[in-house]
Design a protein around this motif. Structure first.
Motif, PDB file in Angstrom:
ATOM      1  N   ASN A 253       0.866  -1.184   0.000  1.00 28.30           N
ATOM      2  CA  ASN A 253       0.000   0.000   0.000  1.00 28.30           C
ATOM      3  C   ASN A 253       0.900   1.230   0.000  1.00 28.30           C
ATOM      4  N   PHE A 254       0.826   2.025  -1.046  1.00 28.65           N
ATOM      5  CA  PHE A 254       1.579   3.272  -1.072  1.00 28.65           C
ATOM      6  C   PHE A 254       0.731   4.368  -0.450  1.00 28.65           C
ATOM      7  N   ASN A 255       1.326   5.064   0.516  1.00 26.42           N
ATOM      8  CA  ASN A 255       0.602   6.085   1.259  1.00 26.42           C
ATOM      9  C   ASN A 255       1.165   7.457   0.932  1.00 26.42           C
ATOM     10  N   VAL A 256       0.277   8.357   0.511  1.00 26.76           N
ATOM     11  CA  VAL A 256       0.662   9.722   0.179  1.00 26.76           C
ATOM     12  C   VAL A 256       0.082  10.659   1.226  1.00 26.76           C
ATOM     13  N   VAL A 257       0.950  11.390   1.904  1.00 24.90           N
ATOM     14  CA  VAL A 257       0.489  12.432   2.824  1.00 24.90           C
ATOM     15  C   VAL A 257       0.370  13.717   2.018  1.00 24.90           C
ATOM     16  N   LEU A 258      -0.844  14.259   1.955  1.00 24.66           N
ATOM     17  CA  LEU A 258      -1.117  15.420   1.114  1.00 24.66           C
ATOM     18  C   LEU A 258      -0.799  16.709   1.866  1.00 24.66           C
ATOM     19  N   ASP A 259       0.283  17.324   1.475  1.00 32.24           N
ATOM     20  CA  ASP A 259       0.675  18.639   1.978  1.00 32.24           C
ATOM     21  C   ASP A 259       0.228  19.648   0.929  1.00 32.24           C
ATOM     22  N   THR A 260      -0.697  20.524   1.274  1.00 27.84           N
ATOM     23  CA  THR A 260      -1.277  21.405   0.258  1.00 27.84           C
ATOM     24  C   THR A 260      -0.296  22.459  -0.247  1.00 27.84           C
ATOM     25  N   ARG A 261       0.889  22.549   0.350  1.00 26.55           N
ATOM     26  CA  ARG A 261       1.928  23.412  -0.229  1.00 26.55           C
ATOM     27  C   ARG A 261       2.502  22.784  -1.498  1.00 26.55           C
ATOM     28  N   ASN A 262       2.301  21.488  -1.666  1.00 26.98           N
ATOM     29  CA  ASN A 262       2.813  20.781  -2.834  1.00 26.98           C
ATOM     30  C   ASN A 262       1.906  20.988  -4.044  1.00 26.98           C
ATOM     31  N   ASP A 263       2.317  20.426  -5.156  1.00 23.69           N
ATOM     32  CA  ASP A 263       1.561  20.534  -6.397  1.00 23.69           C
ATOM     33  C   ASP A 263       0.807  19.228  -6.626  1.00 23.69           C
TER      34      ASP A 263
END
Length: 484
Positions: A253-263
């Motif tokens: 399972n690949f987990n992405v933490v969404l930092d809204t500073r990112n694109d």
């Protein structure tokens, strides 16, 4: 006076008007004039309604059919409270061991980074004697569970891989006759061939944190020793797993933490176009954890709008208007989540029971159990290890049943608000958002309500819009009273 205070939530799409009826757990498509009346009257006198005769007849017809009931829960008590002691002695099913508090990374948003009310990174390691006691503790209390799952957590658990290996061997000796699964959460930097061969042999489910392309990933996830980004190391290991351990790759399972500073677009393109991930159906994603955070997390609107656009594409794909291959892998599980909410949480009901508890809390220790390096027991790894409030026992002395009961019934601290909340059945708030390290805080718990309600509001809107456009959910619980 014959007062009626419907326990409902009204909302509208561009085409229709709706009322979610909390008591029956059903969605009603209603006439526009009824929507405006109910939306502007939280209570009304049935004998002296300020409405046209036609509307009065319509409202009374809904009431006669069992809708718009004023009934609300009277006593806040979780239905499993009375079975708690039996469940804790016979139904444990999942144990996660904190095999180390050390980590070779220093991720800026980590709950152990200093930005949260939690411990920091330490060099402490769990020893086998503590691990063995925790394993035996669960096995001895799992006689009614068909399957057992054991997880390994940190810090970075592979720093203490010898203990992971020894625990797996011990577990298999003790429960050779039972269905057992293993999972491990890792940052992916230490996955050498010896470790991978072992994980592959024992069919581990891996969760690897990978926040997208190099620029976006390396913004937050860096090595402790030199501050260098970790993307190159992780992606090389992931490519190696796919090439040499294809069965293991299928269970990642690949987990992405969404930092809204990112694109968002770059993260999405990475998981869409990078060859290694072409066979993946979806990727887990979530925003930065806001439980126990010291400073307010700011969310960039542009990022949220980009994600919302991808949700629209996902919905269009269900009608064949967008190719499934063009739907973001970061969004595909949104449909599964929507379906689960609308059909698992929303089973038709004969009415709200007098004694009930809002959704959210799992049974602490039963669904999940987290043991830190010392053998202290917690409901899960989401809660703060600095808090006595959420420590539910010790492996040497057992569970503190009274404390577990208090955590299970966390709704009692916000009882008045919860009893009248339309989101009662859907609520996901648990002790992690109420704990202020000293007590369970009413104010802290209530501060999260608007976010949870807004999330469900969007789910209801999306579900109804897809229904309006003719999508076949195979089962449906929207009742059409618009032409009644």
């Amino acid at each position: 006076m014959n007062m009626c205070q419907p326990f409902i939530y009204t909302f509208q799409t561009r085409l229709h008007h709706y009322a979610y009826d909390v008591n029956t757990n059903l969605i009603l498509r209603i006439k526009e004039e009824a929507y405006h009346f109910l939306n502007s009257h939280s209570s009304f006198d049935l004998d002296q309604m300020e409405a046209t005769p036609e509307l009065q007849h319509y409202i009374r017809d809904l009431l006669d059919n069992g809708f718009l009931s004023s009934q609300r829960p009277q006593i806040m008590n979780h239905p499993k409270t009375k079975h708690l002691e039996h469940m804790l002695q016979h139904q444990l099913k999942t144990l996660t061991l904190q095999v180390t508090q050390n980590c070779n990374l220093r991720c800026s948003y980590c709950v152990y980074s200093g930005g949260y009310d939690n411990r920091g990174h330490t060099s402490l390691m769990m020893d086998f004697e503590t691990a063995r006691k925790c394993i035996d503790f669960v096995i001895d209390r799992s006689v009614d569970s068909d399957r057992l799952d054991f997880g390994f957590y940190g810090g970075e658990p592979l720093i203490n891989f010898p203990l992971v290996k020894k625990c797996v061997e011990y577990i298999k000796e003790q429960v050779a006759y039972r269905d057992v699964g293993f999972h491990l959460t890792t940052n992916g930097t230490l996955l050498n061939d010896d470790i991978l061969a072992f994980l592959d042999e024992h069919r581990f489910v891996l969760t690897i944190s990978l926040d997208g392309d190099q620029e976006n990933h390396d913004r937050n996830r860096r090595f402790a020793v030199n501050g260098r980004g970790t993307f190159d190391t992780i992606i090389a290991n992931v490519d190696k797993i796919k090439r040499n351990y294809p069965d293991l790759f299928e269970w990642i399972n690949f987990n992405v933490v969404l930092d809204t500073r990112n694109d968002f677009g770059c993260i999405n393109d990475f998981y869409t176009n990078y060859e290694t991930f072409e066979s993946l159906y979806s990727v887990r994603s979530s925003y930065i954890n806001d439980a126990y955070v010291k400073d307010e997390i700011l969310y960039r609107n542009e990022f949220i709008e980009q994600r919302g656009y991808e949700v629209v594409k996902m919905m269009l794909s269900k009608f064949g208007r967008v190719d499934e291959n063009h739907v973001s892998k970061l969004i595909k599980d949104y449909y599964i989540q929507m379906y689960f909410r609308m059909f698992h949480y929303r089973k038709p009901s004969a009415g709200m029971p007098i004694e009930a508890h809002h959704g959210g809390p799992c049974v602490p220790g039963v669904q999940r159990l987290f043991a830190d390096v010392h053998g202290n027991l917690y409901p899960c790894e989401r809660v703060s290890e600095q808090s006595e409030v959420v420590q539910i026992g010790k492996v040497d002395t057992g569970f503190e049943v009274d404390k577990i009961s208090q955590i299970l019934n966390v709704g009692t601290i916000t009882e008045d608000a919860c009893k009248n909340c339309w989101n009662f059945r859907f609520c996901t708030l648990c002790v992690a958002v109420a704990d202020d390290l000293h007590t369970l805080s009413k104010e802290k718990k209530l501060s999260h309500c608007s976010v949870v309600k807004n999330d469900i509001r969007h789910t209801l809107l999306d579900y109804c819009m897809m229904n309006e456009l003719g999508y076949d959910f195979s089962e449906d619980t929207i009742l059409d009273f618009e032409k009644a």
